[in-house]
Design a protein around this motif. Structure first.
Motif, PDB file in Angstrom:
ATOM      1  N   UNK A 132     -31.452  -9.446  36.258  1.00  0.00           N
ATOM      2  CA  UNK A 132     -31.564  -9.296  34.806  1.00  0.00           C
ATOM      3  C   UNK A 132     -30.224  -8.979  34.138  1.00  0.00           C
ATOM      4  N   UNK A 133     -29.153  -9.033  34.900  1.00  0.00           N
ATOM      5  CA  UNK A 133     -27.825  -8.702  34.361  1.00  0.00           C
ATOM      6  C   UNK A 133     -26.879  -9.888  34.552  1.00  0.00           C
ATOM      7  N   UNK A 134     -26.208 -10.214  33.480  1.00  0.00           N
ATOM      8  CA  UNK A 134     -25.327 -11.379  33.501  1.00  0.00           C
ATOM      9  C   UNK A 134     -23.887 -11.036  33.790  1.00  0.00           C
ATOM     10  N   UNK A 135     -22.991 -11.745  33.146  1.00  0.00           N
ATOM     11  CA  UNK A 135     -21.554 -11.595  33.349  1.00  0.00           C
ATOM     12  C   UNK A 135     -21.157 -10.142  33.114  1.00  0.00           C
ATOM     13  N   UNK A 136     -20.470  -9.570  34.092  1.00  0.00           N
ATOM     14  CA  UNK A 136     -20.010  -8.189  33.973  1.00  0.00           C
ATOM     15  C   UNK A 136     -21.125  -7.163  33.993  1.00  0.00           C
ATOM     16  N   UNK A 137     -22.312  -7.557  34.432  1.00  0.00           N
ATOM     17  CA  UNK A 137     -23.431  -6.618  34.489  1.00  0.00           C
ATOM     18  C   UNK A 137     -24.111  -6.390  33.148  1.00  0.00           C
ATOM     19  N   UNK A 138     -23.859  -7.258  32.182  1.00  0.00           N
ATOM     20  CA  UNK A 138     -24.430  -7.110  30.842  1.00  0.00           C
ATOM     21  C   UNK A 138     -25.911  -7.436  30.871  1.00  0.00           C
ATOM     22  N   UNK A 139     -26.718  -6.524  30.316  1.00  0.00           N
ATOM     23  CA  UNK A 139     -28.155  -6.738  30.239  1.00  0.00           C
ATOM     24  C   UNK A 139     -28.591  -7.314  28.900  1.00  0.00           C
ATOM     25  N   UNK A 140     -27.815  -7.088  27.850  1.00  0.00           N
ATOM     26  CA  UNK A 140     -28.115  -7.606  26.517  1.00  0.00           C
ATOM     27  C   UNK A 140     -27.290  -8.879  26.335  1.00  0.00           C
ATOM     28  N   UNK A 141     -27.941 -10.024  26.409  1.00  0.00           N
ATOM     29  CA  UNK A 141     -27.247 -11.298  26.519  1.00  0.00           C
ATOM     30  C   UNK A 141     -26.556 -11.782  25.258  1.00  0.00           C
ATOM     31  N   UNK A 142     -26.641 -11.047  24.161  1.00  0.00           N
ATOM     32  CA  UNK A 142     -25.887 -11.467  22.978  1.00  0.00           C
ATOM     33  C   UNK A 142     -24.750 -10.496  22.654  1.00  0.00           C
ATOM     34  N   UNK A 143     -24.408  -9.648  23.621  1.00  0.00           N
ATOM     35  CA  UNK A 143     -23.315  -8.681  23.442  1.00  0.00           C
ATOM     36  C   UNK A 143     -22.080  -9.121  24.218  1.00  0.00           C
ATOM     37  N   UNK A 144     -20.927  -8.793  23.659  1.00  0.00           N
ATOM     38  CA  UNK A 144     -19.655  -9.081  24.297  1.00  0.00           C
ATOM     39  C   UNK A 144     -19.007  -7.753  24.641  1.00  0.00           C
ATOM     40  N   UNK A 145     -18.599  -7.607  25.866  1.00  0.00           N
ATOM     41  CA  UNK A 145     -17.814  -6.446  26.255  1.00  0.00           C
ATOM     42  C   UNK A 145     -16.938  -6.858  27.428  1.00  0.00           C
ATOM     43  N   UNK A 146     -15.853  -6.191  27.593  1.00  0.00           N
ATOM     44  CA  UNK A 146     -14.892  -6.434  28.669  1.00  0.00           C
ATOM     45  C   UNK A 146     -14.491  -7.904  28.780  1.00  0.00           C
ATOM     46  N   UNK A 147     -13.443  -8.251  28.055  1.00  0.00           N
ATOM     47  CA  UNK A 147     -12.936  -9.614  28.110  1.00  0.00           C
ATOM     48  C   UNK A 147     -12.465  -9.995  29.504  1.00  0.00           C
ATOM     49  N   UNK A 148     -12.080  -9.001  30.293  1.00  0.00           N
ATOM     50  CA  UNK A 148     -11.602  -9.282  31.656  1.00  0.00           C
ATOM     51  C   UNK A 148     -12.689  -9.945  32.511  1.00  0.00           C
ATOM     52  N   UNK A 149     -13.910  -9.429  32.456  1.00  0.00           N
ATOM     53  CA  UNK A 149     -14.979 -10.011  33.275  1.00  0.00           C
ATOM     54  C   UNK A 149     -15.372 -11.390  32.747  1.00  0.00           C
ATOM     55  N   UNK A 150     -15.421 -11.508  31.421  1.00  0.00           N
ATOM     56  CA  UNK A 150     -15.737 -12.812  30.836  1.00  0.00           C
ATOM     57  C   UNK A 150     -14.671 -13.835  31.221  1.00  0.00           C
ATOM     58  N   UNK A 151     -13.404 -13.428  31.111  1.00  0.00           N
ATOM     59  CA  UNK A 151     -12.333 -14.386  31.358  1.00  0.00           C
ATOM     60  C   UNK A 151     -12.201 -14.716  32.847  1.00  0.00           C
ATOM     61  N   UNK A 152     -12.404 -13.749  33.702  1.00  0.00           N
ATOM     62  CA  UNK A 152     -12.403 -14.024  35.136  1.00  0.00           C
ATOM     63  C   UNK A 152     -13.468 -15.071  35.454  1.00  0.00           C
ATOM     64  N   UNK A 153     -14.647 -14.886  34.904  1.00  0.00           N
ATOM     65  CA  UNK A 153     -15.736 -15.848  35.121  1.00  0.00           C
ATOM     66  C   UNK A 153     -15.386 -17.209  34.525  1.00  0.00           C
ATOM     67  N   UNK A 154     -14.756 -17.187  33.348  1.00  0.00           N
ATOM     68  CA  UNK A 154     -14.362 -18.419  32.654  1.00  0.00           C
ATOM     69  C   UNK A 154     -13.378 -19.248  33.480  1.00  0.00           C
ATOM     70  N   UNK A 155     -12.497 -18.575  34.197  1.00  0.00           N
ATOM     71  CA  UNK A 155     -11.544 -19.300  35.028  1.00  0.00           C
ATOM     72  C   UNK A 155     -12.223 -19.995  36.209  1.00  0.00           C
ATOM     73  N   UNK A 156     -13.403 -19.533  36.573  1.00  0.00           N
ATOM     74  CA  UNK A 156     -14.165 -20.139  37.664  1.00  0.00           C
ATOM     75  C   UNK A 156     -15.129 -21.179  37.104  1.00  0.00           C
ATOM     76  N   UNK A 157     -15.946 -20.769  36.147  1.00  0.00           N
ATOM     77  CA  UNK A 157     -16.902 -21.646  35.468  1.00  0.00           C
ATOM     78  C   UNK A 157     -16.755 -21.377  33.970  1.00  0.00           C
ATOM     79  N   UNK A 158     -16.230 -22.341  33.212  1.00  0.00           N
ATOM     80  CA  UNK A 158     -15.988 -22.093  31.787  1.00  0.00           C
ATOM     81  C   UNK A 158     -17.215 -21.525  31.074  1.00  0.00           C
TER      82      UNK A 158
END
Length: 174
Positions: A132-158
């Protein structure tokens, strides 16, 4: 440009392992692979296990490139998370894109689990901590936090947040 790869941790030489530890400031727990290498052949993003020392670990990818991490630190300190969140809050389409990114990430993370890890998560009632947790362990799927986890994931899968960061950087330098 960075090369994408999913090398096994078993294939990492001592120099690469030492560099990863140096960049993290500690020995990596649950290291599974280097997910992205830079043009110099150094690790930019690592993939870690989703079950570490018997506990769920929802952050699949870690950004360890020092220059990129510093740039994202500065962007976060300058309010880029809030700017992106405002964009997301004002756009149903972006909210949908984020939710899709999270679901794809959950499926990708689950694809790396081995049978023992799956069994342990189920046996200890911990499956929901990952499912139930997405990128960076986020449970609320319309929230943005920690650009590092988002960007790390983006470098693997945009993903959407990584694309928005890229667009922001492009506009800032263009």
């Amino acid at each position: 440009m960075c090369a994408r790869s999913a090398n096994s941790v078993d294939g990492l030489d001592d120099r690469t392992r030492a560099l990863i530890a140096e960049r993290l400031g500690r020995e990596p727990r649950g290291l599974r692979a280097v997910a992205v290498w830079d043009d110099r052949g150094e690790p930019m993003v690592i993939r870690v296990a989703s079950l570490v020392e018997g506990k769920p670990f929802p952050t699949l990818y870690w950004l360890i490139d020092p220059a990129l991490s510093l740039r994202l630190d500065r962007e976060e300190a300058g309010g880029l998370i809030a700017k992106i969140q405002d964009e997301v809050d004002g756009s149903e389409q972006l909210q949908e894109f984020l939710a899709v990114d999270h679901r794809k990430h959950i499926a990708l993370r689950e694809s790396f689990l081995n049978s023992e890890e799956r069994a342990s998560l189920h046996a200890h009632g911990l499956w929901g901590a990952l499912s139930s947790r997405g990128i960076g362990g986020i449970g609320n799927f319309d929230r943005v936090r920690c650009l590092h986890t988002w960007y790390a994931s983006h470098l693997v899968v945009p993903n959407t947040v990584g694309r928005l960061v890229d667009e922001y950087w492009s506009a800032a330098t263009g």
